[in-house]
Enzyme design. Sequence first.
Site, PDB file in Angstrom:
ATOM      1  N   GLU A 340       0.822  -1.145   0.044  1.00 18.18           N
ATOM      2  CA  GLU A 340      -0.127  -0.088  -0.052  1.00 18.18           C
ATOM      3  C   GLU A 340       0.740   1.186   0.150  1.00 18.18           C
ATOM      4  OE1 GLU A 340      -3.006  -0.126   3.063  1.00 18.18           O
ATOM      5  OE2 GLU A 340      -4.251  -1.052   1.866  1.00 18.18           O
ATOM      6  N   HIS A 361      10.940 -26.312   0.890  1.00 17.15           N
ATOM      7  CA  HIS A 361      10.436 -27.620   0.330  1.00 17.15           C
ATOM      8  C   HIS A 361       9.232 -27.395  -0.752  1.00 17.15           C
ATOM      9  CE1 HIS A 361      12.324 -30.168   3.340  1.00 17.15           C
ATOM     10  NE2 HIS A 361      12.299 -28.987   4.067  1.00 17.15           N
ATOM     11  N   LYS A 476     -12.924   0.033  -2.295  1.00 14.07           N
ATOM     12  CA  LYS A 476     -13.845   0.140  -1.224  1.00 14.07           C
ATOM     13  C   LYS A 476     -14.920   0.720  -1.961  1.00 14.07           C
ATOM     14  CE  LYS A 476     -11.033   0.564   2.803  1.00 14.07           C
ATOM     15  NZ  LYS A 476     -10.751   1.319   4.040  1.00 14.07           N
TER      16      LYS A 476
HETATM   17  O1  PA5 Z   1      -3.871   0.985   5.352  1.00 13.04           O
HETATM   18  C1  PA5 Z   1      -4.786   1.160   5.127  1.00 13.04           C
HETATM   19  O2  PA5 Z   1      -5.363   2.277   5.372  1.00 13.04           O
HETATM   20  C2  PA5 Z   1      -6.045  -0.002   4.819  1.00 13.04           C
HETATM   21  O3  PA5 Z   1      -5.459  -1.189   4.527  1.00 13.04           O
HETATM   22  C3  PA5 Z   1      -6.881   0.152   5.875  1.00 13.04           C
HETATM   23  O4  PA5 Z   1      -6.423  -0.438   7.263  1.00 13.04           O
HETATM   24  C4  PA5 Z   1      -8.080  -1.129   5.717  1.00 13.04           C
HETATM   25  O5  PA5 Z   1      -8.743  -0.859   4.264  1.00 13.04           O
HETATM   26  C5  PA5 Z   1      -9.161  -0.906   6.748  1.00 13.04           C
HETATM   27  O6  PA5 Z   1      -9.717   0.527   6.967  1.00 13.04           O
HETATM   28  P1  PA5 Z   1     -10.605   0.608   8.015  1.00 13.04           P
HETATM   29  O7  PA5 Z   1      -9.643   0.675   9.215  1.00 13.04           O
HETATM   30  O8  PA5 Z   1     -10.941   2.168   7.878  1.00 13.04           O
HETATM   31  O9  PA5 Z   1     -11.679  -0.029   8.126  1.00 13.04           O
END
Ligand code: PA5
Length: 501
Positions: A340, A361, A476
Amino acid sequence: MQLPDENIEYHFQRLLVPLHDSWTPLAELQSQHLLPPERLDRLKDEAIKIRGQVVAERELQNPPPEKRPLQPGFIDLPQKLLDGYKRKQDASELGKILRLAQRLRDTVDRVVILGVGGSHLAPKAIFDALCHSHHNEMPSKLRMGKPRIYFEGNSSDSDGLQELFELLENTCVDPDIVEERWGVVVISKSGGTLETAAAYRAVRGEAVKFYGPDKETLRKVIVPITGPKNSRLRDLCRADGIPDEDILTVPEDVGGRFSAFTGVGLLPAAVMGLDVRAMLLGAATMTRRFIEEPFDRNPVLQFAAVNHLMTERGKTTRVTAAWSKKLEAVGWWYDQLLSESLGKNGRGPTPLTTVATRDLHGRGQQHQEGPRDKLINNLVVRQIKHPPVMIGMSDRNEDDLNQFSRKGLPDVMEAALKETNDTYAGVARPTADITLPMISEHTIGQLLQLLMLATVVEGRLCGTNPYGQPGVEGYKRNLVSNLKATPNLPKGEVRDQAKGV
Ligand code: PA5
């Protein structure tokens, strides 16, 4: 004062091109696939400059457009939490985390942790690394008041959640018996992620069925963790009568995948009975080392610079090889952090987690003889926790193991690590080691903070903003639109909780 032997370090000398007097086929391969020391030397000044920028970014109130989004809050948070606790004890943020964790531990014997991505992977990494491998199966006496832990809401897997309900319904019958009571930690920074929200609605419905609709009881067994603003989860919890002092807040300037040392990681850790202050101390120590140490003693700058240069040299698959099963979920956590943070604008290394010796393995074949696109970062643990399992002598020696009778599994592990590193070095396949003296709250605190800081530095080195995740946000939004567009015909037979409570 921290002892040097508690420090985790990054050892990368193996992946530097060695000096040769004459040409050999191996020297040629090394020059192509390892890192020339002079390239690293040239980058040191740049890395120090970037550190200055990353440090200065902490103070930027109004960042210029090219720096947005900017979420450096995680850098100082560990020390701030420790300082706040020292000054205000129970009235501090850490005091609140410890209070809510203690309440859950006193009230229930099972805790369901709901969350996805950054709201799931840190608690999962901490649980797997620091709790007993068979924690949930241990009798309550051996767990010493630490509740069983289940992770859900990290996918849209209906059967997985349904099977958890089946377990709870069959083992938790009487809500007046602590051993049969269960609670929920629901984590979502945005407060609107569909996977988590849908799971919470179902889990909350189960809780109402089990405890009854009495808000006072629900309040005691549910701990929400969410962002400060525009959170539907916060609105829902308030409507359920959960007061703000019982809701933990993820600071605005801490991104989801950087939230390990907010309530997201710390509340679950405290529920698990772990020493969260030692974890924070480890993280704060790593921040201090990052800010104060010269390049040659600075594992954050070293990791960032070496990994950045190796990506530039075509090692675009970055393998985290955990030499302890307990660290596999730390690898998954890093996979998300790296994906990310740096997977943007058609660039960024592809992370992969493996566990040694298990994956030797399988994937090991490809890593040794497949495409030369990999850098392997071993996570090596020096000191095991329990007495070693020995091979021992046996009357039956058909397996020919009596020759190793005085050796144990740690010796096998050590031999495999040496053999693998030597073999890869022998064909100029780059490997480096992050070494942990042991797995403890303190070293896990250091490790997570090292990887978060290094990811930010690496982003700045390669010109990618490490903060923000526009692709994931797009996913999302599209998920919700797609769901709206599908007909309202549920798949399969509907259980009670889907009808709403
Ligand atoms: O790093 C990030 O921002 C994402 O991976 C979020 O953590 C993930 O989409 C979950 O989002 P939220 O905490 O708003 O539910």
